[in-house]
Structures are given as C-alpha cells and as structure tokens.
Scaffold this motif. Sequence first.
Motif, PDB file in Angstrom:
ATOM      1  N   VAL A  47       1.045  -1.404   0.083  1.00  0.00           N
ATOM      2  CA  VAL A  47      -0.122   0.046  -0.050  1.00  0.00           C
ATOM      3  C   VAL A  47       0.838   1.233  -0.068  1.00  0.00           C
ATOM      4  N   LEU A  48       1.980   1.203   0.568  1.00  0.00           N
ATOM      5  CA  LEU A  48       2.947   2.338   0.670  1.00  0.00           C
ATOM      6  C   LEU A  48       3.565   2.581  -0.512  1.00  0.00           C
ATOM      7  N   GLY A  49       4.033   1.389  -0.873  1.00  0.00           N
ATOM      8  CA  GLY A  49       4.699   1.722  -2.265  1.00  0.00           C
ATOM      9  C   GLY A  49       3.744   2.218  -3.469  1.00  0.00           C
ATOM     10  N   LEU A  50       2.488   1.855  -3.606  1.00  0.00           N
ATOM     11  CA  LEU A  50       1.668   2.259  -4.539  1.00  0.00           C
ATOM     12  C   LEU A  50       1.520   3.821  -4.586  1.00  0.00           C
ATOM     13  N   ALA A  51       1.089   4.101  -2.768  1.00  0.00           N
ATOM     14  CA  ALA A  51       0.582   5.284  -2.770  1.00  0.00           C
ATOM     15  C   ALA A  51       2.093   6.408  -2.953  1.00  0.00           C
ATOM     16  N   MET A  52       3.187   5.921  -2.802  1.00  0.00           N
ATOM     17  CA  MET A  52       4.197   6.861  -3.017  1.00  0.00           C
ATOM     18  C   MET A  52       4.516   6.912  -4.395  1.00  0.00           C
ATOM     19  N   ALA A  53       4.533   5.838  -4.995  1.00  0.00           N
ATOM     20  CA  ALA A  53       4.668   5.940  -6.528  1.00  0.00           C
ATOM     21  C   ALA A  53       3.864   6.871  -7.151  1.00  0.00           C
ATOM     22  N   GLU A  54       2.621   6.521  -6.888  1.00  0.00           N
ATOM     23  CA  GLU A  54       1.708   7.491  -7.420  1.00  0.00           C
ATOM     24  C   GLU A  54       1.828   9.252  -7.200  1.00  0.00           C
ATOM     25  N   TRP A  55       2.326   9.270  -5.759  1.00  0.00           N
ATOM     26  CA  TRP A  55       2.468  10.699  -5.480  1.00  0.00           C
ATOM     27  C   TRP A  55       3.729  11.335  -6.191  1.00  0.00           C
ATOM     28  N   LEU A  56       4.824  10.497  -6.242  1.00  0.00           N
ATOM     29  CA  LEU A  56       5.942  10.884  -6.961  1.00  0.00           C
ATOM     30  C   LEU A  56       5.725  11.117  -8.349  1.00  0.00           C
ATOM     31  N   TYR A  57       5.025  10.326  -8.901  1.00  0.00           N
ATOM     32  CA  TYR A  57       4.631  10.396 -10.453  1.00  0.00           C
ATOM     33  C   TYR A  57       3.981  11.815 -10.705  1.00  0.00           C
ATOM     34  N   GLU A  58       2.976  12.096  -9.680  1.00  0.00           N
ATOM     35  CA  GLU A  58       2.230  13.559  -9.791  1.00  0.00           C
ATOM     36  C   GLU A  58       3.166  14.754  -9.802  1.00  0.00           C
ATOM     37  N   LEU A  59       3.964  14.623  -8.376  1.00  0.00           N
ATOM     38  CA  LEU A  59       5.035  15.522  -8.042  1.00  0.00           C
ATOM     39  C   LEU A  59       6.064  15.998  -9.136  1.00  0.00           C
ATOM     40  N   PHE A  60       6.650  14.977  -9.682  1.00  0.00           N
ATOM     41  CA  PHE A  60       7.959  15.440 -10.580  1.00  0.00           C
ATOM     42  C   PHE A  60       7.778  14.678 -11.832  1.00  0.00           C
ATOM     43  N   PRO A  61       6.778  15.546 -12.533  1.00  0.00           N
ATOM     44  CA  PRO A  61       6.604  15.154 -13.862  1.00  0.00           C
ATOM     45  C   PRO A  61       7.706  14.881 -15.201  1.00  0.00           C
ATOM     46  N   ASP A  62       8.646  15.668 -14.690  1.00  0.00           N
ATOM     47  CA  ASP A  62       9.815  15.695 -15.621  1.00  0.00           C
ATOM     48  C   ASP A  62      11.124  14.862 -15.254  1.00  0.00           C
ATOM     49  N   ILE A  67      15.746   8.432 -11.314  1.00  0.00           N
ATOM     50  CA  ILE A  67      15.501   9.509  -9.907  1.00  0.00           C
ATOM     51  C   ILE A  67      14.546   9.134  -9.228  1.00  0.00           C
ATOM     52  N   LEU A  68      13.181   8.880 -10.027  1.00  0.00           N
ATOM     53  CA  LEU A  68      12.147   8.978  -9.052  1.00  0.00           C
ATOM     54  C   LEU A  68      12.466   7.183  -8.284  1.00  0.00           C
ATOM     55  N   SER A  69      13.128   6.386  -8.849  1.00  0.00           N
ATOM     56  CA  SER A  69      13.357   5.104  -8.176  1.00  0.00           C
ATOM     57  C   SER A  69      14.228   5.197  -7.019  1.00  0.00           C
ATOM     58  N   ARG A  70      15.032   6.314  -7.066  1.00  0.00           N
ATOM     59  CA  ARG A  70      15.702   6.756  -5.886  1.00  0.00           C
ATOM     60  C   ARG A  70      15.132   7.374  -4.921  1.00  0.00           C
ATOM     61  N   ARG A  71      14.105   8.182  -5.297  1.00  0.00           N
ATOM     62  CA  ARG A  71      13.350   8.883  -4.487  1.00  0.00           C
ATOM     63  C   ARG A  71      12.473   7.633  -3.475  1.00  0.00           C
ATOM     64  N   ILE A  72      11.905   6.926  -4.319  1.00  0.00           N
ATOM     65  CA  ILE A  72      10.840   6.037  -3.727  1.00  0.00           C
ATOM     66  C   ILE A  72      11.704   4.888  -2.743  1.00  0.00           C
ATOM     67  N   ASN A  73      12.739   4.440  -3.111  1.00  0.00           N
ATOM     68  CA  ASN A  73      13.565   3.603  -2.098  1.00  0.00           C
ATOM     69  C   ASN A  73      13.943   4.178  -0.888  1.00  0.00           C
ATOM     70  N   SER A  74      14.197   5.584  -1.146  1.00  0.00           N
ATOM     71  CA  SER A  74      14.574   6.433   0.143  1.00  0.00           C
ATOM     72  C   SER A  74      13.543   6.514   1.174  1.00  0.00           C
ATOM     73  N   LEU A  75      12.175   6.940   0.571  1.00  0.00           N
ATOM     74  CA  LEU A  75      10.940   7.354   1.138  1.00  0.00           C
ATOM     75  C   LEU A  75      10.008   5.991   1.606  1.00  0.00           C
ATOM     76  N   VAL A  76      10.355   4.888   1.241  1.00  0.00           N
ATOM     77  CA  VAL A  76       9.695   3.751   1.749  1.00  0.00           C
ATOM     78  C   VAL A  76      10.486   2.874   2.465  1.00  0.00           C
ATOM     79  N   SER A  77      11.901   3.378   2.636  1.00  0.00           N
ATOM     80  CA  SER A  77      12.754   2.695   3.629  1.00  0.00           C
ATOM     81  C   SER A  77      12.307   2.355   4.873  1.00  0.00           C
ATOM     82  N   GLY A  78      12.919   1.291   5.682  1.00  0.00           N
ATOM     83  CA  GLY A  78      12.800   1.021   7.119  1.00  0.00           C
ATOM     84  C   GLY A  78      13.201   2.186   7.828  1.00  0.00           C
ATOM     85  N   ALA A  79      14.429   3.188   7.717  1.00  0.00           N
ATOM     86  CA  ALA A  79      14.582   3.939   8.318  1.00  0.00           C
ATOM     87  C   ALA A  79      13.598   5.266   8.322  1.00  0.00           C
TER      88      ALA A  79
END
Length: 220
Positions: A47-62, A67-79
């Motif tokens: 659920v978190l992965g989908l919610a974050m992927a959708e949000w990043l797709y909207e926030l950073f259209p270019d 880069i999107l993969s780096r963002r999502i890996n950091s944002l859904v990490s355990g830390a």
Amino acid sequence: MSEDAPAWLRRLFAGVALDPALATRALTHASVGEANYERLEFLGDRVLGLAMAEWLYELFPDEPEGILSRRINSLVSGATCAAVGRAIGLSPHIRLAKGAHGSLADSDHVLGDIIESLLGAVYLTGGFEPARAWVRRHWAERVRGEDSVRQHPKAALQDWALARNLGLPVYAEVSESGPDHLPEHTVAVRVGVDTASATASTKREAETGAARALLATLEA
C-alpha cells in the motif's frame, strides 16, 4: 496495547474507524505470538509503495525513472518509516511479550514494520483513499527533501565499484543468531580487497549497513 492506545489511534487516524482487532494486531510484535503484525505489514508495504509511487509521479512530472526510483527507495525505506513512527509517538503503544527487550520498541526494524502494518489495517478498514491521505500527511515534509534523491547505499557502492572496474560487490552472511522473533544477521560485503560488515535484525538491513560502512571507508 498501552492503556491510551485506542484514544491515540483515534487521533492518529481521524475519520477512519479502525477495526479494534486489526488495530491491536497491527501494534503486536511477533514476540507476543502468532497473532502479530507481520501479515498486515506485508500488505501495508505494498500500500505504501503504491501510494508513494503515485504521489512521486504527480509531483515530479519531468524526472526520469532512475531519479524517481531513488526517491521511492529512500521514502519507503525502513529508516524513513521508523522516523515517521517516532514522529507520531508510536513506541509506547507497541505490544511486546513480557521480558522482551524494551529497545525493540525503538528499533528501526520494528517501528518501520508497524507503520506499514498500520497502513495495512487502514487499507482493510477504509480502502486505498484513507491510506493514501495518511501517507501524504505524514510524509509531506520528507517527499521533497534532498534525502529522497540520495542513492541507496547498496546502489551507490555498486556504482563506485563498477566505475573502477572492480566488479559487483559480494555480500555474504557471516552469522545468524537469536530466536525467530528476535533475529540478528551479520553480513559482510567485499569490493576488491576491501571489506566491511554490519549487524541488523534483517539480512536486508545488514547488507545496507555493510554497504554504508564500506562506502564510508572507501570515500574517506
């Protein structure tokens, strides 16, 4: 569950009538027994992965996929999930078995897993929309931060090694100890003649820690 946990949950998930049994399970560590958070964490992770992927797709259209993969890996990490857990005051509400070490309630692994299990409970109770809204509220200060574009330590170490024709980093589990609900994994990583190791409650976190430690040595 602590005495004021129901009130805390009502404040935390205002507008979502969480099923009490699901809420209790979401806060229950495996040391208590089989009715613990692990299955909900499995669901909440997706659920978190989908919610974050959708949000990043909207926030950073270019932005490109890398880069999107780096963002999502950091944002859904355990830390990051653990940091959200600390921000909302999660630790006192975690249900641990009598005699379990109190530091468990403040470990990145447990805090991160329970954030995901709570998202799983929200999804089962109200569907994707309230889960998405909760993620956007509690990750709002993190989603545009510089930390969200930093490479994961394992990816950064791999790039470092390949750029110097040293081949891929080699990871090996050195030891595994502890009971099933309190495991400790020690993993070593080698690049060329250089090595480093780390210990964590999951093999994945130990690999990340080892990569981070070796990068710190190589880049010093």
